[in-house]
Design an enzyme around this catalytic site. Structure first.
Site, mmCIF file in Angstrom:
data_model
loop_
_atom_site.group_PDB
_atom_site.id
_atom_site.type_symbol
_atom_site.label_atom_id
_atom_site.label_comp_id
_atom_site.label_asym_id
_atom_site.label_seq_id
_atom_site.Cartn_x
_atom_site.Cartn_y
_atom_site.Cartn_z
ATOM 1 N N ARG A 78 46.487 36.718 40.914
ATOM 2 C CA ARG A 78 46.346 35.359 41.475
ATOM 3 C C ARG A 78 45.154 35.161 42.409
ATOM 4 O O ARG A 78 44.897 34.029 42.815
ATOM 5 C CB ARG A 78 47.628 34.915 42.210
ATOM 6 C CG ARG A 78 48.862 34.869 41.347
ATOM 7 C CD ARG A 78 49.960 34.065 41.990
ATOM 8 N NE ARG A 78 50.395 34.620 43.278
ATOM 9 C CZ ARG A 78 51.267 34.032 44.084
ATOM 10 N NH1 ARG A 78 51.768 32.860 43.766
ATOM 11 N NH2 ARG A 78 51.625 34.609 45.211
ATOM 12 N N ASP A 79 44.409 36.208 42.749
ATOM 13 C CA ASP A 79 43.265 35.968 43.650
ATOM 14 C C ASP A 79 42.134 36.959 43.389
ATOM 15 O O ASP A 79 41.580 37.538 44.326
ATOM 16 C CB ASP A 79 43.711 36.035 45.107
ATOM 17 C CG ASP A 79 42.742 35.314 46.050
ATOM 18 O OD1 ASP A 79 42.011 34.417 45.574
ATOM 19 O OD2 ASP A 79 42.714 35.643 47.249
ATOM 20 N N LEU A 80 41.785 37.109 42.133
ATOM 21 C CA LEU A 80 40.679 37.995 41.773
ATOM 22 C C LEU A 80 39.358 37.282 42.050
ATOM 23 O O LEU A 80 39.130 36.167 41.580
ATOM 24 C CB LEU A 80 40.791 38.367 40.289
ATOM 25 C CG LEU A 80 39.760 39.333 39.732
ATOM 26 C CD1 LEU A 80 39.759 40.643 40.499
ATOM 27 C CD2 LEU A 80 40.056 39.589 38.252
ATOM 28 N N ASN A 84 37.365 40.519 46.870
ATOM 29 C CA ASN A 84 38.466 41.478 46.742
ATOM 30 C C ASN A 84 38.095 42.694 45.896
ATOM 31 O O ASN A 84 38.975 43.392 45.377
ATOM 32 C CB ASN A 84 39.704 40.785 46.164
ATOM 33 C CG ASN A 84 40.347 39.841 47.173
ATOM 34 O OD1 ASN A 84 40.160 40.013 48.368
ATOM 35 N ND2 ASN A 84 41.077 38.852 46.687
ATOM 36 N N THR A 121 41.989 30.517 44.904
ATOM 37 C CA THR A 121 40.676 30.282 45.502
ATOM 38 C C THR A 121 39.935 29.298 44.613
ATOM 39 O O THR A 121 39.793 29.533 43.406
ATOM 40 C CB THR A 121 39.876 31.595 45.622
ATOM 41 O OG1 THR A 121 40.589 32.494 46.484
ATOM 42 C CG2 THR A 121 38.495 31.337 46.205
#
Length: 270
Positions: A78-80, A84, A121
Site C-alpha cells: 500500500r505504500d511502495l 521506502n 501516497t
C-alpha cells in the site's frame, strides 16, 4: 508478523525481537546503513538512475510483492515509493523499508469487501486504493510509479503519467530511445486507471523485465490458439487462461482474472 513472513527475501530487513513492556512495545530490526532513493535523487538534482540498475532493483522488489500477494489471504504493501527503498553503501544493493502500512485483504467475503483504511501516497496510488479498496494489483501501480520516478527523476502523477508516456511512445521520433520503448510501455501498462489493464502479478512483471519485452500474446495450452495476453478465457475453446478471482459477491462463484462481469450471474466484478 508480516516482516517475519518475508524473512526469506534478502531485501527485507530482519526482525530480531519484539519487546513488550507495559503499554509500550519495541520492535528490534536490522539497522540499514544507507540512504533512501528519494533523498539520493533530491541531493543529485533529480538525476535519474541508469535504466539497467532500475530494472535489477525492480526485479528484487517483484520477489517481495510476489511473496506477499500469494499469501492466504494476500498481503498488500500500500505504500511502495522511492522513500521506502534504501540504497546500501555498496551503491547497488537495496532494502525495502516501512511495512507499517501493509495489510491482509481479509479471509471472509465480508472482510474482502470491507473498505480498508485509506492509506496512500498521491501519484503512486491507483483509484481503487484511494477509495479504500486496495488489491494486489494496486501495488503494481505503485511499483510502476516508482520505476518511472527512478528512471526519469520526475515524480509520477498516477494514470496521467501513463497518458503522457502513451503520447511519447506514439511519436515516431519522440523522446523515448528505441531500446527503452518496451520499458516505458511496461510502466504505462501498470499505471492504467483500469485494474484489469495492468499486469496481473509481480511475477509477470519480473518475467518481462528478464526478457526485456512487453508480452502481448499467449497461446492456449489446450488448443494452441493465440490470444491477447491477460484475456480470461481462450477465444477459440473457452479454456481458462488466467488465475481464479475471489468469489463473486452476488452468486459466490469464482471467475478468472480479467473478467469484468461474472460469467455465472452477470454481476459487474469491479
Amino acid at each position: 508478523e508480516i516482516l517475519r513472513s518475508l524473512e526469506v527475501i534478502p531485501i527485507v530487513p530482519r526482525v530480531y525481537d519484539l519487546i513488550e513492556q507495559g503499554q509500550s512495545a519495541h520492535l528490534v530490526l536490522e539497522f540499514i546503513r544507507g540512504q533512501d532513493l528519494l533523498k539520493i535523487l533530491e541531493v543529485n538534482d533529480n538525476k535519474p538512475f541508469p535504466m539497467n540498475q532500475v530494472i535489477e532493483w525492480t526485479k528484487s522488489i517483484c520477489d517481495v510483492l510476489t511473496h506477499m500477494h500469494t499469501q492466504a489471504p494476500p498481503l498488500v504493501h500500500r505504500d511502495l515509493k522511492p522513500d521506502n527503498i534504501m540504497l546500501l553503501e555498496d551503491r547497488k544493493t537495496i532494502k525495502m523499508i516501512d511495512f507499517g502500512t501493509a495489510r491482509d485483504l481479509g479471509r471472509t467475503q465480508k472482510e474482502k469487501l470491507a473498505a480498508k483504511t485509506k492509506v496512500y501516497t498521491e501519484g503512486y496510488a491507483p483509484p481503487e486504493q484511494i477509495i479504500g479498496r486496495p488489491e494486489p494489483r494496486s501495488d503494481l501501480f505503485a511499483l510502476a510509479g516508482t520505476m518511472y520516478h527512478l528512471a526519469t527523476g520526475k515524480a509520477p502523477e498516477g494514470y496521467y503519467t501513463a497518458r503522457e508516456i502513451e503520447t511519447q511512445l506514439a511519436e515516431a521520433h519522440g523522446p523515448v530511445p528505441a531500446d527503452q520503448r518496451w520499458f516505458y510501455d511496461l510502466i504505462k501498462t501498470n499505471l492504467a486507471e483500469d485494474v484489469n489493464e495492468r499486469y496481473f502479478s509481480a511475477r509477470e512483471i519480473k518475467a518481462d523485465l528478464d526478457k526485456r519485452q512487453v508480452t502481448r500474446e499467449v497461446a492456449c495450452a489446450k488448443c494452441q490458439h493465440v490470444n491477447k495476453v491477460r484475456e480470461p478465457y481462450c477465444g477459440k475453446c473457452a479454456e481458462p487462461l488466467t488465475d481464479p478471482t475471489p468469489p463473486c459477491h452476488q452468486c459466490g462463484k469464482s471467475n478468472r482474472m480479467g473478467s469484468r462481469c461474472c460469467i455465472h450471474c452477470g454481476n459487474r466484478l469491479r
